[in-house]
Design a protein around this motif. Structure first.
Motif, PDB file in Angstrom:
ATOM      1  N   ASP A  97     -12.814   4.031  -5.670  1.00 46.58           N
ATOM      2  CA  ASP A  97     -12.530   5.244  -4.909  1.00 46.58           C
ATOM      3  C   ASP A  97     -13.121   5.179  -3.506  1.00 46.58           C
ATOM      4  O   ASP A  97     -12.488   5.591  -2.526  1.00 46.58           O
ATOM      5  N   GLU A  98     -14.331   4.636  -3.416  1.00 39.97           N
ATOM      6  CA  GLU A  98     -14.971   4.516  -2.113  1.00 39.97           C
ATOM      7  C   GLU A  98     -14.199   3.557  -1.214  1.00 39.97           C
ATOM      8  O   GLU A  98     -13.991   3.820  -0.020  1.00 39.97           O
ATOM      9  N   LYS A  99     -13.757   2.463  -1.766  1.00 39.02           N
ATOM     10  CA  LYS A  99     -12.994   1.495  -0.973  1.00 39.02           C
ATOM     11  C   LYS A  99     -11.672   2.085  -0.519  1.00 39.02           C
ATOM     12  O   LYS A  99     -11.262   1.930   0.644  1.00 39.02           O
ATOM     13  N   ARG A 100     -10.982   2.764  -1.403  1.00 43.27           N
ATOM     14  CA  ARG A 100      -9.710   3.377  -1.029  1.00 43.27           C
ATOM     15  C   ARG A 100      -9.898   4.433   0.062  1.00 43.27           C
ATOM     16  O   ARG A 100      -9.082   4.538   0.985  1.00 43.27           O
ATOM     17  N   ALA A 101     -10.971   5.189  -0.036  1.00 41.04           N
ATOM     18  CA  ALA A 101     -11.220   6.220   0.976  1.00 41.04           C
ATOM     19  C   ALA A 101     -11.437   5.606   2.355  1.00 41.04           C
ATOM     20  O   ALA A 101     -10.973   6.138   3.371  1.00 41.04           O
ATOM     21  N   VAL A 102     -12.125   4.480   2.391  1.00 38.76           N
ATOM     22  CA  VAL A 102     -12.368   3.799   3.669  1.00 38.76           C
ATOM     23  C   VAL A 102     -11.073   3.213   4.226  1.00 38.76           C
ATOM     24  O   VAL A 102     -10.839   3.234   5.444  1.00 38.76           O
ATOM     25  N   ALA A 103     -10.224   2.701   3.354  1.00 41.29           N
ATOM     26  CA  ALA A 103      -8.994   2.034   3.795  1.00 41.29           C
ATOM     27  C   ALA A 103      -7.891   3.006   4.179  1.00 41.29           C
ATOM     28  O   ALA A 103      -7.023   2.672   5.002  1.00 41.29           O
ATOM     29  N   GLU A 104      -7.885   4.181   3.616  1.00 40.67           N
ATOM     30  CA  GLU A 104      -6.797   5.138   3.812  1.00 40.67           C
ATOM     31  C   GLU A 104      -6.529   5.381   5.297  1.00 40.67           C
ATOM     32  O   GLU A 104      -7.424   5.715   6.067  1.00 40.67           O
ATOM     33  N   GLY A 105      -5.280   5.194   5.697  1.00 35.24           N
ATOM     34  CA  GLY A 105      -4.869   5.466   7.069  1.00 35.24           C
ATOM     35  C   GLY A 105      -5.271   4.413   8.079  1.00 35.24           C
ATOM     36  O   GLY A 105      -5.050   4.597   9.279  1.00 35.24           O
ATOM     37  N   ARG A 106      -5.819   3.277   7.609  1.00 35.58           N
ATOM     38  CA  ARG A 106      -6.325   2.274   8.539  1.00 35.58           C
ATOM     39  C   ARG A 106      -5.761   0.884   8.271  1.00 35.58           C
ATOM     40  O   ARG A 106      -6.262  -0.100   8.809  1.00 35.58           O
ATOM     41  N   VAL A 107      -4.709   0.784   7.456  1.00 40.87           N
ATOM     42  CA  VAL A 107      -4.166  -0.522   7.108  1.00 40.87           C
ATOM     43  C   VAL A 107      -2.772  -0.695   7.706  1.00 40.87           C
ATOM     44  O   VAL A 107      -1.960   0.234   7.714  1.00 40.87           O
ATOM     45  N   PHE A 108      -2.501  -1.905   8.194  1.00 42.41           N
ATOM     46  CA  PHE A 108      -1.243  -2.200   8.867  1.00 42.41           C
ATOM     47  C   PHE A 108      -0.230  -2.856   7.939  1.00 42.41           C
ATOM     48  O   PHE A 108       0.935  -3.016   8.316  1.00 42.41           O
ATOM     49  N   VAL A 109      -0.649  -3.242   6.752  1.00 46.51           N
ATOM     50  CA  VAL A 109       0.253  -3.732   5.707  1.00 46.51           C
ATOM     51  C   VAL A 109      -0.153  -3.046   4.407  1.00 46.51           C
ATOM     52  O   VAL A 109      -1.172  -2.354   4.339  1.00 46.51           O
ATOM     53  N   ASP A 110       0.638  -3.242   3.373  1.00 47.85           N
ATOM     54  CA  ASP A 110       0.314  -2.648   2.084  1.00 47.85           C
ATOM     55  C   ASP A 110      -0.847  -3.402   1.431  1.00 47.85           C
ATOM     56  O   ASP A 110      -0.939  -4.627   1.527  1.00 47.85           O
ATOM     57  N   VAL A 111      -1.706  -2.648   0.741  1.00 50.76           N
ATOM     58  CA  VAL A 111      -2.943  -3.210   0.200  1.00 50.76           C
ATOM     59  C   VAL A 111      -3.128  -2.767  -1.243  1.00 50.76           C
ATOM     60  O   VAL A 111      -3.123  -1.575  -1.549  1.00 50.76           O
ATOM     61  N   GLY A 112      -3.280  -3.740  -2.132  1.00 44.82           N
ATOM     62  CA  GLY A 112      -3.702  -3.481  -3.501  1.00 44.82           C
ATOM     63  C   GLY A 112      -5.122  -3.980  -3.701  1.00 44.82           C
ATOM     64  O   GLY A 112      -5.710  -4.598  -2.804  1.00 44.82           O
ATOM     65  N   PHE A 113      -5.665  -3.759  -4.874  1.00 42.40           N
ATOM     66  CA  PHE A 113      -7.076  -4.070  -5.116  1.00 42.40           C
ATOM     67  C   PHE A 113      -7.259  -4.758  -6.469  1.00 42.40           C
ATOM     68  O   PHE A 113      -6.630  -4.402  -7.462  1.00 42.40           O
ATOM     69  N   TRP A 114      -8.158  -5.759  -6.465  1.00 41.86           N
ATOM     70  CA  TRP A 114      -8.661  -6.354  -7.697  1.00 41.86           C
ATOM     71  C   TRP A 114      -9.901  -5.595  -8.159  1.00 41.86           C
ATOM     72  O   TRP A 114     -10.664  -5.081  -7.329  1.00 41.86           O
ATOM     73  N   GLY A 115     -10.123  -5.559  -9.460  1.00 41.96           N
ATOM     74  CA  GLY A 115     -11.402  -5.154  -9.998  1.00 41.96           C
ATOM     75  C   GLY A 115     -12.263  -6.381 -10.248  1.00 41.96           C
ATOM     76  O   GLY A 115     -11.795  -7.519 -10.165  1.00 41.96           O
ATOM     77  N   GLY A 116     -13.536  -6.149 -10.549  1.00 46.13           N
ATOM     78  CA  GLY A 116     -14.452  -7.250 -10.790  1.00 46.13           C
ATOM     79  C   GLY A 116     -15.065  -7.192 -12.179  1.00 46.13           C
ATOM     80  O   GLY A 116     -15.260  -6.100 -12.744  1.00 46.13           O
ATOM     81  N   VAL A 117     -15.378  -8.382 -12.719  1.00 51.89           N
ATOM     82  CA  VAL A 117     -16.121  -8.507 -13.973  1.00 51.89           C
ATOM     83  C   VAL A 117     -17.485  -9.087 -13.634  1.00 51.89           C
ATOM     84  O   VAL A 117     -17.577 -10.198 -13.097  1.00 51.89           O
ATOM     85  N   ILE A 118     -18.535  -8.330 -13.931  1.00 51.85           N
ATOM     86  CA  ILE A 118     -19.908  -8.796 -13.751  1.00 51.85           C
ATOM     87  C   ILE A 118     -20.683  -8.463 -15.020  1.00 51.85           C
ATOM     88  O   ILE A 118     -20.210  -7.682 -15.851  1.00 51.85           O
TER      89      ILE A 118
END
Length: 462
Positions: free
Chosen positions: A118-139
């Motif tokens: 959610d934090e990453k999406r909030a930062v990216a919203e309205g600031r990307v010039f192409v379409d962006v998807g996201f990976w999750g992480g396993v730790i």
């Protein structure tokens, strides 16, 4: 190629592009009609599709689907000084890439929980010039977060089998990887793995040096092959869909092919730097060439091209992993101290095409490897092809035009690339996203969720 069945009444489109277009795996003279950001009609040249705007391609240009790069480190939030959404997506668009999938590190926080996503999406919203998807992480310790992240629309999950280089994204043991595989198999999700064996790497430590050879020896092929074997065994036992990231080692191709023949759901990517660079040519102290796994010898590079030709390697992505100049050149050219990552997001198509055409590959093959196939593997169902109903994402490409790489003129945040000064063939002249040219002052990209490529964060569709 589809043709118009009827034009009574005549259809009117927002945009029509006319010229040689890559359709159904081959180039053909065509007209492509776009409405509301989607490809509404593909017709034979001369049909005369009507539109508010008609673009005639030049004689030396071809129309390609927008490329899909599923391995990009944007590094925001937390390490925006390394890259960031604005600079990364501008660079992507300049290289004909219309969709990226952002890795769960090296941002702070890493994308290992819904809150971090959610934090990453909030930062990216309205600031990307192409379409962006996201990976999750396993730790270690976040196994309970995998299903919620999956439900929130990540395209799969990444793990490391050795230290990642950043403390907030620790590696997992083989046992922990297999536990994640069990969960992800039940979700029908995809596990993507940085496959190098931690124990072999620990035993291969070399003294610091400005020479490249000791660094190469510190990341032996055996480490990659051993880790790939563990991924294959885990995928065979659990049924998970698995993917090997940034394959650098031609020795592993036989093992991968055998696993596929045995029914393991396994795909493999490689990167432009492994296909275009060779260890023998890396100058002393030139840490812009450092990456992990490392760039290997010329003969190994030939094996990777063979793997692409035979279909053992499924596709090509950038693994764009930039950092600040202070990190990339730390240690005054000591390869053991510099950050390991190659910045090439803007240059990928030109790099690969320059070398591929010399090896007998067609442009059709290369575009499939850099658009259609990565899109298909991660479930971007309407990306990577010029097809009726698909996303109107395009790159207008001049395949015979040459240029000299000038790092200072790239859209990456920092002017660092091992390709500075190289002559490349093939240049992207215009990139279209959702039926309109990408403009450097108008970020129109969308944040994607798994399932429907145009499914954006607020639940609307474009």
């Amino acid at each position: 190629m589809p043709t118009s069945a009827t034009h009574a009444p005549a259809q009117h489109y927002d945009l029509v592009l006319r010229g040689r277009a890559l359709i159904d795996g081959a180039f053909a003279a065509a007209e492509v009609g776009v409405r509301d950001g989607r490809i509404a009609e593909i017709a034979a040249a001369g049909t005369g599709l009507d539109a508010d705007q008609v673009v005639e391609l030049a004689a030396d240009e071809v129309l390609l689907p927008g490329l899909v790069d599923t391995h990009v480190h944007v590094n925001e939030p937390g390490r925006t000084e390394w890259e960031g959404f604005e600079s990364a997506t501008r660079a992507a668009a300049a290289g004909g890439v219309t969709t990226i999938v952002d890795m769960p590190l090296n941002s702070i926080p890493p994308t290992v929980s819904v809150a971090a996503l959610d934090e990453k999406r909030a930062v990216a919203e309205g600031r990307v010039f192409v379409d962006v998807g996201f990976w999750g992480g396993v730790i270690p310790g976040n196994i309970a977060e995998l299903a919620p992240l999956h439900d929130e629309g990540v395209y799969g999950f990444k793990c490391f089998l050795l230290p990642s280089g950043v403390e907030e994204f620790p590696d997992v043991s083989v046992v922990e990887m297999r536990e994640a595989m069990e969960v992800l198999a039940g979700l029908d999700s995809l596990l993507v793995v940085h496959a190098e064996d931690a124990h072999i790497i620990e035993e291969s430590v070399q003294p610091g040096s400005r020479e490249y050879a000791p660094f190469l020896a510190s990341r032996p092929r055996s480490a990659e092959d051993a880790a790939i074997a563990e991924v294959i065994q885990g995928a065979a036992d659990t049924g998970v869909r698995a993917h090997i990231l940034h394959l650098s080692n031609g020795d592993s191709l036989g093992r991968i092919a055998a696993a596929r023949a045995a029914g393991v759901d396994l795909t493999v990517e490689t990167c432009p730097h492994y296909l275009t660079l060779a260890a023998e040519d890396i100058p002393e102290g030139s840490t812009a060439f450092k990456c992990c796994p490392p760039i290997r010898e010329e003969g190994n590079r030939d094996e990777l091209w063979r793997g692409l030709a035979e279909g053992t390697i499924d596709y090509i992505v950038s693994d764009h992993s930039p950092s600040t100049p202070e990190m990339k050149f730390a240690g005054d050219g000591d390869f053991s101290l510099a950050w390991g990552g190659i910045a090439s997001l803007q240059l990928g198509l030109s790099l690969v095409w320059t070398h591929a055409r010399q090896r007998g590959f067609s442009l059709e093959q290369i575009v499939s490897l850099m658009a259609e196939k990565p899109a298909a593997r991660v479930g971007l169902v309407d990306k990577g092809r010029i097809v009726e109903g698909g996303a109107a994402d395009f790159a207008i490409f001049a395949p015979d035009e040459t240029f000299i790489v000038d790092a200072k003129r790239l859209s990456h945040r920092h002017p660092i690339t091992p390709y500075d000064g190289q002559e490349l063939t093939g240049i992207v002249r215009t990139t279209y996203l959702a039926g309109a040219p990408v403009e450097n002052d108008a970020p129109r990209g969308r944040l994607l969720r798994r399932g429907t490529a145009d499914h954006i964060e607020n639940g609307e569709t474009a």
